[in-house]
Structures are given as C-alpha cells and as structure tokens.
Design a protein around this motif. Sequence first.
Motif, PDB file in Angstrom:
ATOM      1  N   TYR A  51     -10.759  32.390   4.497  1.00  0.00           N
ATOM      2  CA  TYR A  51     -11.621  31.556   5.333  1.00  0.00           C
ATOM      3  C   TYR A  51     -10.809  30.809   6.376  1.00  0.00           C
ATOM      4  O   TYR A  51      -9.778  30.197   6.062  1.00  0.00           O
ATOM      5  N   HIS A  87     -19.483  29.088   3.077  1.00  0.00           N
ATOM      6  CA  HIS A  87     -20.276  29.424   1.897  1.00  0.00           C
ATOM      7  C   HIS A  87     -19.764  30.694   1.201  1.00  0.00           C
ATOM      8  O   HIS A  87     -19.999  30.888   0.010  1.00  0.00           O
ATOM      9  N   HIS A  88     -19.042  31.545   1.905  1.00  0.00           N
ATOM     10  CA  HIS A  88     -18.523  32.775   1.300  1.00  0.00           C
ATOM     11  C   HIS A  88     -17.447  32.507   0.244  1.00  0.00           C
ATOM     12  O   HIS A  88     -17.057  33.421  -0.477  1.00  0.00           O
ATOM     13  N   LYS A  90     -18.006  30.692  -2.295  1.00  0.00           N
ATOM     14  CA  LYS A  90     -18.769  30.283  -3.481  1.00  0.00           C
ATOM     15  C   LYS A  90     -18.464  31.076  -4.732  1.00  0.00           C
ATOM     16  O   LYS A  90     -18.599  30.565  -5.831  1.00  0.00           O
ATOM     17  N   ASP A  91     -18.052  32.325  -4.612  1.00  0.00           N
ATOM     18  CA  ASP A  91     -17.810  33.161  -5.786  1.00  0.00           C
ATOM     19  C   ASP A  91     -16.353  33.219  -6.225  1.00  0.00           C
ATOM     20  O   ASP A  91     -16.026  33.936  -7.173  1.00  0.00           O
ATOM     21  N   ARG A 110     -16.217  19.166  -0.274  1.00  0.00           N
ATOM     22  CA  ARG A 110     -17.025  20.303   0.181  1.00  0.00           C
ATOM     23  C   ARG A 110     -16.805  21.531  -0.719  1.00  0.00           C
ATOM     24  O   ARG A 110     -17.752  22.233  -1.064  1.00  0.00           O
ATOM     25  N   LEU A 111     -15.556  21.787  -1.102  1.00  0.00           N
ATOM     26  CA  LEU A 111     -15.268  22.895  -2.020  1.00  0.00           C
ATOM     27  C   LEU A 111     -15.961  22.669  -3.363  1.00  0.00           C
ATOM     28  O   LEU A 111     -16.515  23.607  -3.948  1.00  0.00           O
ATOM     29  N   ASP A 112     -15.928  21.442  -3.840  1.00  0.00           N
ATOM     30  CA  ASP A 112     -16.561  21.107  -5.112  1.00  0.00           C
ATOM     31  C   ASP A 112     -18.058  21.400  -5.066  1.00  0.00           C
ATOM     32  O   ASP A 112     -18.636  21.895  -6.038  1.00  0.00           O
ATOM     33  N   GLN A 113     -18.684  21.131  -3.929  1.00  0.00           N
ATOM     34  CA  GLN A 113     -20.118  21.355  -3.780  1.00  0.00           C
ATOM     35  C   GLN A 113     -20.455  22.827  -3.558  1.00  0.00           C
ATOM     36  O   GLN A 113     -21.551  23.266  -3.880  1.00  0.00           O
ATOM     37  N   THR A 114     -19.516  23.602  -3.024  1.00  0.00           N
ATOM     38  CA  THR A 114     -19.785  24.995  -2.643  1.00  0.00           C
ATOM     39  C   THR A 114     -19.404  25.996  -3.726  1.00  0.00           C
ATOM     40  O   THR A 114     -20.121  26.972  -3.948  1.00  0.00           O
ATOM     41  N   THR A 115     -18.288  25.773  -4.399  1.00  0.00           N
ATOM     42  CA  THR A 115     -17.798  26.760  -5.363  1.00  0.00           C
ATOM     43  C   THR A 115     -18.550  26.667  -6.678  1.00  0.00           C
ATOM     44  O   THR A 115     -19.148  25.651  -7.009  1.00  0.00           O
ATOM     45  N   LYS A 116     -18.475  27.755  -7.421  1.00  0.00           N
ATOM     46  CA  LYS A 116     -19.188  27.817  -8.695  1.00  0.00           C
ATOM     47  C   LYS A 116     -18.540  26.881  -9.727  1.00  0.00           C
ATOM     48  O   LYS A 116     -17.353  26.536  -9.607  1.00  0.00           O
TER      49      LYS A 116
END
Length: 185
Positions: A51, A87-88, A90-91, A110-116
């Motif tokens: 990213y 958002h990519h 997330k997985d 932001r990573l905490d909110q986006t990643t699984k």
Amino acid sequence: MSNMQHELQHLPASAGLEARTVGRVGIVGASSTGIGIAIQLLDAGVPVTFYEADAAALGAGLAQIRSAWTDTHDSRLALLAGTINFHHLKDADLVVDASETEGGEALFRRLDQTTKPGAILATAAAGAGVDRLAGATRRHGEVLGLRVDRAQVWELVPGRDTSDPTLATVGALARRLHAPAAARR
C-alpha cells in the motif's frame, strides 16, 4: 552453528508457543525498507499487499520490487498486490508500517479499525515508540517494532504489552523467511 541458528536462539521462551500462520502481509509505504521486506516475503512465497497512498510512489515501488527478478513471469510476482486503497489491507495477518513519514498513532488507529481481529501491527520506523503506537489501538498485545537491517536480519522489538503469541508468530515468520530473528525484552 550457523549465524541464523545463533540469532534464533535469542528469541524469548515464547518461541515455543503455537505461532499463528501468517498468510498475507500488508506493507505500508514504498520506502527502501518496505521494498526490501516485500522482496524477502515474496522470495519465501508469502503474499504481499503493498500500500502507498500516492499512485506515482506506488508505481515506482512496484517497479523496484519487480526488478528483483529477471523473469517478468516469475511466479513470485503473482503473490504481489499493489494498491492505493487502504481498505485492501483488511485481510492481512501482519501489517508493517514501513513509511518514511511518521504515520504514528493516526496510522495505527486506522490500521486497528481496518484490519481483521488478530492481525499484528508492526512499525519499522526507527525510534517509533511501540507502547505509544499500541496505545492508539485496541490490540496492545499485537503491536511490536520490527527492525530490518541491510542484510534483511529481522529484530523484533516488543512493547510493554506485546504478547508472547505475537512474538512467536512473527518469530516463526522470520524463520520461514530463512532470516535471522532476534527479540529483546
């Protein structure tokens, strides 16, 4: 005893814990560190989501990664996904902030909110306070520092709350990459 075996002996006792599988790694930032980590992961067959917010910087970073192999049809390139869409990530099972600008707490929030759930967040930024970054997340135990030197030797830098399973997981990934890993407590 090889240098790698010597370095791996310095992992904490947590290395005997069951490590989670890291199936995909997200890398934030088209820096030389991010590019080097991506190449090392791809060499080991680990899928990478690369990213970069700036499309031109992303293109330049991807070109540098692709230049690591002379065969443009190298199977490792199929494991590489470049994106300007946050958002990519997330997985990813592990996301490494390798940006040259201090993304800091806002990036980790932001990573905490986006990643699984369960994804490990790491910073490769020199001098970044792991505890400060962990405090911006809801996953204090799954945040650590990761230093990668020019020889691609990984040094795990745990924060105060970094969990043993997190260290075991990233330590196992370092072993999978056939790269020495060391951790300090």
